[in-house]
Design a protein around this motif. Structure first.
Motif, mmCIF file in Angstrom:
data_model
loop_
_atom_site.group_PDB
_atom_site.id
_atom_site.type_symbol
_atom_site.label_atom_id
_atom_site.label_comp_id
_atom_site.label_asym_id
_atom_site.label_seq_id
_atom_site.Cartn_x
_atom_site.Cartn_y
_atom_site.Cartn_z
ATOM 1 N N LEU A 82 0.907 -1.138 -0.006
ATOM 2 C CA LEU A 82 -0.007 -0.133 -0.046
ATOM 3 C C LEU A 82 0.744 1.305 0.112
ATOM 4 C CD1 LEU A 82 -2.896 -1.147 2.552
ATOM 5 C CD2 LEU A 82 -3.018 -0.863 0.199
ATOM 6 N N VAL A 83 2.101 1.065 0.722
ATOM 7 C CA VAL A 83 2.983 2.428 0.756
ATOM 8 C C VAL A 83 3.485 2.630 -0.725
ATOM 9 C CG1 VAL A 83 4.958 3.401 1.587
ATOM 10 C CG2 VAL A 83 3.263 2.367 3.205
ATOM 11 N N SER A 84 3.833 1.526 -1.160
ATOM 12 C CA SER A 84 4.535 1.641 -2.444
ATOM 13 C C SER A 84 3.376 2.211 -3.616
ATOM 14 C CB SER A 84 5.048 0.413 -3.017
ATOM 15 O OG SER A 84 4.389 -0.620 -3.185
ATOM 16 N N ARG A 85 2.156 1.771 -3.548
ATOM 17 C CA ARG A 85 1.032 2.325 -4.448
ATOM 18 C C ARG A 85 1.000 3.751 -4.260
ATOM 19 N NH1 ARG A 85 -2.352 -0.607 -7.375
ATOM 20 N NH2 ARG A 85 -3.978 0.961 -6.884
ATOM 21 N N ASN A 86 1.070 4.109 -3.004
ATOM 22 C CA ASN A 86 0.750 5.451 -2.759
ATOM 23 C C ASN A 86 1.767 6.346 -3.177
ATOM 24 O OD1 ASN A 86 -0.850 7.651 -1.227
ATOM 25 N ND2 ASN A 86 0.752 7.704 0.294
ATOM 26 N N GLU A 87 3.034 5.861 -3.025
ATOM 27 C CA GLU A 87 4.376 6.715 -3.349
ATOM 28 C C GLU A 87 4.257 6.870 -4.985
ATOM 29 O OE1 GLU A 87 7.696 4.404 -1.724
ATOM 30 O OE2 GLU A 87 7.305 5.537 0.167
ATOM 31 N N LEU A 88 3.807 5.808 -5.572
ATOM 32 C CA LEU A 88 3.655 6.041 -7.168
ATOM 33 C C LEU A 88 2.597 6.557 -7.529
ATOM 34 C CD1 LEU A 88 4.509 2.122 -8.012
ATOM 35 C CD2 LEU A 88 6.120 4.116 -8.537
ATOM 36 N N GLY A 89 1.701 7.305 -6.661
ATOM 37 C CA GLY A 89 0.616 8.040 -7.366
ATOM 38 C C GLY A 89 -0.535 7.079 -7.339
ATOM 39 N N LEU A 90 -0.770 5.979 -7.197
ATOM 40 C CA LEU A 90 -1.709 4.849 -7.350
ATOM 41 C C LEU A 90 -2.827 4.707 -6.594
ATOM 42 C CD1 LEU A 90 0.594 2.080 -9.258
ATOM 43 C CD2 LEU A 90 -0.870 4.120 -10.268
#
Length: 93
Positions: A82-90
């Protein structure tokens, strides 16, 4: 002699006695002296006067529960995802 009290078409009570007891017309007592295999819980067919052993189904296998470490690892993976999706703007958090 060996007898079985029949209740709801099952051998309810098995006992030994000198002679067949008379408990009244509403209590069925069957002589099973020549049937040593019959046990309490066996089905009784009053038409054929035969006993059958109960069929015990195999137990349903139970899925093993995850360990605490496995649950913690899964939580960590979900959080990192979830953090990586957030960082990618997804989206995600």
């Amino acid at each position: 002699m060996r007898f079985a009290q029949i209740l709801y078409n099952k051998a309810h009570w098995i006992f030994d006695a000198e002679e067949k007891p008379d408990y009244g017309s509403d209590i069925l007592i069957v002589d099973i002296t020549d049937k040593p295999e019959v046990q309490e819980g066996w089905s009784y067919d009053p038409k054929t006067e035969k006993f059958t052993a109960p069929i015990i189904p195999e137990p349903t296998p139970i899925e093993p529960q995850p360990t605490l470490e496995e649950m913690q690892a899964q939580t960590l993976l979900n959080t990192e995802y979830l953090v990586s999706r957030n960082e990618l703007g997804l989206g995600g958090i």
